[in-house]
Design a protein around this motif. Structure first.
Motif, PDB file in Angstrom:
ATOM      1  N   GLN A  34       0.831  -1.202   0.000  1.00 43.09           N
ATOM      2  CA  GLN A  34       0.000   0.000   0.000  1.00 43.09           C
ATOM      3  C   GLN A  34       0.874   1.263   0.000  1.00 43.09           C
ATOM      4  OE1 GLN A  34      -3.650   0.063   0.051  1.00 43.09           O
ATOM      5  NE2 GLN A  34      -3.162   2.165  -0.577  1.00 43.09           N
ATOM      6  N   ALA A  35       1.980   1.230   0.731  1.00 38.49           N
ATOM      7  CA  ALA A  35       2.868   2.391   0.807  1.00 38.49           C
ATOM      8  C   ALA A  35       3.461   2.718  -0.564  1.00 38.49           C
ATOM      9  CB  ALA A  35       3.976   2.155   1.826  1.00 38.49           C
ATOM     10  N   LEU A  36       3.838   1.680  -1.289  1.00 42.00           N
ATOM     11  CA  LEU A  36       4.401   1.906  -2.625  1.00 42.00           C
ATOM     12  C   LEU A  36       3.281   2.298  -3.607  1.00 42.00           C
ATOM     13  CD1 LEU A  36       7.302   1.769  -3.603  1.00 42.00           C
ATOM     14  CD2 LEU A  36       6.912  -0.549  -4.411  1.00 42.00           C
ATOM     15  N   LEU A  39       2.603   5.861  -3.540  1.00 40.46           N
ATOM     16  CA  LEU A  39       3.566   6.675  -4.302  1.00 40.46           C
ATOM     17  C   LEU A  39       3.252   6.626  -5.804  1.00 40.46           C
ATOM     18  CD1 LEU A  39       6.982   5.711  -2.634  1.00 40.46           C
ATOM     19  CD2 LEU A  39       5.575   7.746  -2.212  1.00 40.46           C
ATOM     20  N   GLY A  40       2.241   5.852  -6.155  1.00 41.12           N
ATOM     21  CA  GLY A  40       1.830   5.790  -7.558  1.00 41.12           C
ATOM     22  C   GLY A  40       2.186   4.493  -8.255  1.00 41.12           C
ATOM     23  N   HIS A  41       2.797   3.549  -7.515  1.00 33.01           N
ATOM     24  CA  HIS A  41       3.216   2.309  -8.159  1.00 33.01           C
ATOM     25  C   HIS A  41       2.044   1.341  -8.326  1.00 33.01           C
ATOM     26  CE1 HIS A  41       6.493   0.075  -9.827  1.00 33.01           C
ATOM     27  NE2 HIS A  41       5.974  -1.011  -9.304  1.00 33.01           N
ATOM     28  N   GLU A  57      -7.250  -9.617  -2.561  1.00 35.27           N
ATOM     29  CA  GLU A  57      -8.532  -9.319  -1.915  1.00 35.27           C
ATOM     30  C   GLU A  57      -8.457  -8.099  -1.003  1.00 35.27           C
ATOM     31  OE1 GLU A  57      -9.509 -13.212  -0.430  1.00 35.27           O
ATOM     32  OE2 GLU A  57     -10.027 -13.867  -2.461  1.00 35.27           O
ATOM     33  N   GLN A  58      -7.284  -7.862  -0.423  1.00 38.10           N
ATOM     34  CA  GLN A  58      -7.158  -6.766   0.538  1.00 38.10           C
ATOM     35  C   GLN A  58      -6.757  -5.427  -0.063  1.00 38.10           C
ATOM     36  OE1 GLN A  58      -4.959  -7.937   4.249  1.00 38.10           O
ATOM     37  NE2 GLN A  58      -4.852  -9.900   3.194  1.00 38.10           N
ATOM     38  N   LEU A  59      -6.214  -5.457  -1.259  1.00 36.16           N
ATOM     39  CA  LEU A  59      -5.597  -4.232  -1.800  1.00 36.16           C
ATOM     40  C   LEU A  59      -6.411  -3.635  -2.956  1.00 36.16           C
ATOM     41  CD1 LEU A  59      -1.968  -5.525  -1.402  1.00 36.16           C
ATOM     42  CD2 LEU A  59      -2.763  -3.305  -0.536  1.00 36.16           C
ATOM     43  N   PRO A  60      -6.104  -2.391  -3.347  1.00 36.14           N
ATOM     44  CA  PRO A  60      -6.853  -1.737  -4.428  1.00 36.14           C
ATOM     45  C   PRO A  60      -6.903  -2.575  -5.706  1.00 36.14           C
ATOM     46  CG  PRO A  60      -5.397  -0.149  -3.375  1.00 36.14           C
ATOM     47  CD  PRO A  60      -5.072  -1.498  -2.791  1.00 36.14           C
ATOM     48  N   ASN A  64      -1.735  -4.017 -10.941  1.00 35.64           N
ATOM     49  CA  ASN A  64      -1.383  -5.046 -11.927  1.00 35.64           C
ATOM     50  C   ASN A  64      -0.579  -6.119 -11.210  1.00 35.64           C
ATOM     51  OD1 ASN A  64      -2.415  -3.492 -14.103  1.00 35.64           O
ATOM     52  ND2 ASN A  64      -0.482  -2.378 -14.240  1.00 35.64           N
ATOM     53  N   TRP A  65      -1.193  -7.277 -11.011  1.00 33.77           N
ATOM     54  CA  TRP A  65      -0.508  -8.362 -10.306  1.00 33.77           C
ATOM     55  C   TRP A  65       0.250  -9.254 -11.284  1.00 33.77           C
ATOM     56  CZ3 TRP A  65       0.280  -8.009  -5.362  1.00 33.77           C
ATOM     57  CH2 TRP A  65      -0.640  -7.339  -4.538  1.00 33.77           C
ATOM     58  N   HIS A  66       1.525  -9.462 -10.976  1.00 32.23           N
ATOM     59  CA  HIS A  66       2.371 -10.322 -11.804  1.00 32.23           C
ATOM     60  C   HIS A  66       2.649 -11.601 -11.017  1.00 32.23           C
ATOM     61  CE1 HIS A  66       3.865  -7.060 -14.634  1.00 32.23           C
ATOM     62  NE2 HIS A  66       3.233  -6.361 -13.702  1.00 32.23           N
ATOM     63  N   PHE A  67       2.430 -12.745 -11.628  1.00 32.22           N
ATOM     64  CA  PHE A  67       2.824 -13.982 -10.966  1.00 32.22           C
ATOM     65  C   PHE A  67       4.197 -14.372 -11.494  1.00 32.22           C
ATOM     66  CE2 PHE A  67       3.244 -18.320  -9.766  1.00 32.22           C
ATOM     67  CZ  PHE A  67       2.721 -18.322  -8.493  1.00 32.22           C
ATOM     68  N   ILE A  68       5.200 -14.384 -10.611  1.00 30.62           N
ATOM     69  CA  ILE A  68       6.573 -14.587 -11.084  1.00 30.62           C
ATOM     70  C   ILE A  68       7.167 -15.899 -10.599  1.00 30.62           C
ATOM     71  CG2 ILE A  68       6.959 -12.089 -11.205  1.00 30.62           C
ATOM     72  CD1 ILE A  68       8.703 -12.382  -8.666  1.00 30.62           C
ATOM     73  N   GLY A  69       6.425 -16.642  -9.793  1.00 35.68           N
ATOM     74  CA  GLY A  69       6.975 -17.885  -9.251  1.00 35.68           C
ATOM     75  C   GLY A  69       6.725 -19.074 -10.152  1.00 35.68           C
ATOM     76  N   HIS A  70       7.009 -20.241  -9.614  1.00 41.20           N
ATOM     77  CA  HIS A  70       6.718 -21.467 -10.349  1.00 41.20           C
ATOM     78  C   HIS A  70       5.248 -21.804 -10.125  1.00 41.20           C
ATOM     79  CE1 HIS A  70       7.131 -25.306 -12.201  1.00 41.20           C
ATOM     80  NE2 HIS A  70       6.730 -25.928 -11.107  1.00 41.20           N
TER      81      HIS A  70
END
Ligand code: PLP
Length: 217
Positions: A34-36, A39-41, A57-60, A64-70
């Motif tokens: 949320q802090a980042l 800042l507009g990120h 579910e908790q955030l705005p 843009n959510w990136h899935f970067i794991g396996h």
């Protein structure tokens, strides 16, 4: 539990609009995200399905959510409704499942194919031959993924102090990328320790966690 604003601004300046910054927030609390965000990120990367779902579910909702794991095939369904970009597509089976779950959600899901360029055995991804053959079969319509948009490639360099090895691996990924994709496509490479090498090699998307959020335990 805090973010490094100075480091954030410094990285943005370095990227100079030429590469997208994915802020890797795995294991970090929603307050840090949320802090980042404040800042507009908007681009954040996560590695674990359940954690990502909880944070989503908790955030705005305009993150843009990136899935970067396996990503395991049986877990695609949990992120399919909202995921912005899946970086680590490393098998045809996974691609098929993403396509199926995207259809169920009536959306097109953006994906990157993961290429194995590091000397490490443990890293996931297609090798160059497997990648070429997959892309050829898609081009020839032998394979069709109507609900998937293949945006480009993702890769990781070896975890090593040997800078020449890292540079060589990033360069070879860039060479593979140029063979198959236009410059406008996405090349996701570079993390906290090696993103400068990745940028020099032609990355246009970096995934940075610990420099922004502090080291993980
Ligand atoms: C954790 C992770 C990152 C970020 O790592 P840092 O070293 O904290 O920047 C980037 N890419 C992938 C695939 C990761 O798993």
């Amino acid at each position: 539990m805090s973010i490094n604003k100075q480091q954030y601004q410094k990285i943005l300046t370095e990227l100079d609009g030429k590469a997208t910054l994915v802020a890797v927030s795995k294991t970090k609390p929603v307050e840090d995200i949320q802090a980042l965000y404040d800042l507009g990120h908007r681009d954040f990367g996560e590695n674990y399905v359940q954690e990502l779902k909880d944070k989503y579910e908790q955030l705005p909702k305009d993150i843009n959510w990136h899935f970067i794991g396996h990503l395991q095939s049986n877990k695609v369904k949990y992120i399919a409704p909202f995921i912005h970009l899946i970086h680590g597509i490393d098998s045809e089976k996974l691609l098929k499942e993403v396509n199926k779950q995207a259809a169920k959600n009536d959306r097109v899901i953006n994906c990157l194919l993961q290429v194995h360029v590091s000397a490490e055995e443990t890293k996931f991804g297609f090798d160059e031959t497997e990648l070429s053959s997959l892309l050829t079969r898609i081009e020839n319509k032998e394979l069709e993924f109507k609900q998937v948009s293949l945006k480009g490639l993702m890769g990781m360099a070896s975890f090593t102090e040997d800078n020449d090895l890292i540079i060589g691996e990033f360069n070879s990924l860039k060479t593979i990328f140029d063979k198959h994709y236009p410059a406008t496509a996405t090349l996701s490479m570079g993390m906290s320790a090696d993103y400068r090498f990745a940028l020099d090699a032609g990355s246009n998307m970096v995934r940075i966690g610990s420099l922004l959020f502090g080291s993980r335990i």
